[in-house]
Design an enzyme around this catalytic site. Structure first.
Site, PDB file in Angstrom:
ATOM      1  N   ASP A 218       1.061  -1.153  -0.039  1.00 53.25           N
ATOM      2  CA  ASP A 218       0.072  -0.085  -0.029  1.00 53.25           C
ATOM      3  C   ASP A 218       0.807   1.456  -0.122  1.00 53.25           C
ATOM      4  O   ASP A 218       2.098   1.181  -0.128  1.00 53.25           O
ATOM      5  CB  ASP A 218      -0.799   0.031   1.325  1.00 53.25           C
ATOM      6  CG  ASP A 218      -0.421   0.030   2.579  1.00 53.25           C
ATOM      7  OD1 ASP A 218       0.872  -0.280   2.448  1.00 53.25           O
ATOM      8  OD2 ASP A 218      -0.942   0.271   3.603  1.00 53.25           O
ATOM      9  N   LYS A 219       0.320   2.453   0.124  1.00 51.89           N
ATOM     10  CA  LYS A 219       1.062   3.399   0.096  1.00 51.89           C
ATOM     11  C   LYS A 219       1.029   4.454   1.248  1.00 51.89           C
ATOM     12  O   LYS A 219       2.327   4.413   1.883  1.00 51.89           O
ATOM     13  CB  LYS A 219       0.482   4.331  -1.049  1.00 51.89           C
ATOM     14  CG  LYS A 219       1.130   5.943  -1.307  1.00 51.89           C
ATOM     15  CD  LYS A 219       0.550   6.918  -2.068  1.00 51.89           C
ATOM     16  CE  LYS A 219      -0.754   7.357  -1.606  1.00 51.89           C
ATOM     17  NZ  LYS A 219      -0.501   8.291  -0.467  1.00 51.89           N
TER      18      LYS A 219
END
Length: 285
Positions: free
Chosen positions: A46-47
């Site tokens: 994910d970021k």
């Protein structure tokens, strides 16, 4: 000793590996995960909080014209501080940004956040007036707005005004700034409010949030590449912000697919595109 002792030898070897990894701050729960980890050729991440610091900061609350607005912040503050549904870091960030006195305001209802609407509405009472305050993903807030707050009063949300709003949204997103929308409308008192009440609202402004990339991510991505591991980003943020973050950490984007595009793809088309795509944005949990 082969093959009878081979399972014991493998277990001892992996145990030694887990011991070595513990010195690097890694806890191994299942020994065979070390072997699986070693054979990895693609890492999906994910970021927020992984590529970025995860410490989201509120850069400001601005009106439709992009000017700093205390009124927009107050509405966002009421929405964030009075909601009783899902705890989330965004609301914590808004409440921590600046304390304001809301002792004269009473919470009267709520339409909770969900990941389809991507917005949250709180109904408040102040001076015998009931107001629904909505904040959330900009596009999902705009879709319930028929009016817009302007300097000279409330106007109709026409295509020209929508284009202006989207242009500002694009400019901020290209700078890596996350944008939320804020809207309101006067409502009548009732026992329970529902999603159907989120209509004919007035768009009042934006919340601008920023999450800085981690300093060591670029080196990590380089190390992964040197070990033959491709990196894929999967995030709920819009693709412009995700592309900006990728550029900041030195990840070359080979292809982008959004969550809405993903849903419409057939399995055959998806398999045809997935190998050349390393950024998946606007994806639901």
């Amino acid at each position: 000793i082969t093959p009878q002792m081979l399972p014991a030898i493998v277990s001892i070897t992996l145990s030694k590996g887990s011991h070595n990894m513990s010195k690097e701050g890694v806890i191994v729960r299942r020994l065979n995960s070390i072997e699986n980890f070693g054979s990895m050729d693609t890492l999906c991440t994910d970021k927020t909080g992984t590529l970025t610091e995860g410490d989201i900061r509120l850069d400001g609350a601005v009106d439709v014209e992009g000017k700093k607005s205390d009124d927009v912040f107050k509405l966002a503050y009421l929405n964030a501080s009075l909601q009783v549904g899902m705890d989330n870091s965004l609301d914590d960030t808004i409440v921590a940004f600046k304390k304001i006195d809301i002792s004269s305001v009473k919470r009267q209802g709520e339409v909770p956040l969900d990941f389809t609407r991507e917005r949250l509405s709180v109904i408040v009472e102040e001076n015998d007036q009931y107001t629904m305050i909505t904040k959330g993903a900009l596009n999902h807030v705009l879709e319930i707005c028929a009016f817009v707050q302007q300097e000279d009063g409330i106007g109709i949300m026409d295509s020209v005004k929508l284009d202006e709003i989207h242009q500002r949204y694009m400019e901020w997103s290209n700078q890596g700034i996350r944008v939320l929308g804020v809207a309101q409308k006067k409502v009548k008192q009732k026992e329970k409010y529902a999603v159907e009440d989120e209509e004919q609202m007035t768009f009042v402004g934006f919340l601008l949030l920023f999450d800085h990339p981690k300093e060591d991510v670029a080196k990590t991505i380089s190390d992964l590449a040197n070990n033959g591991i491709e990196l894929r980003i999967i995030t709920g943020d819009n693709k412009l912000i995700a592309m900006h973050t990728a550029a900041c950490v030195g990840l070359e984007i080979t292809g982008v697919i959004t969550g809405s595009e993903l849903i419409k793809m057939s399995e055959q088309v998806l398999w045809g595109n997935i190998e050349n795509t390393n950024l998946f944005a606007e994806v639901d949990p």
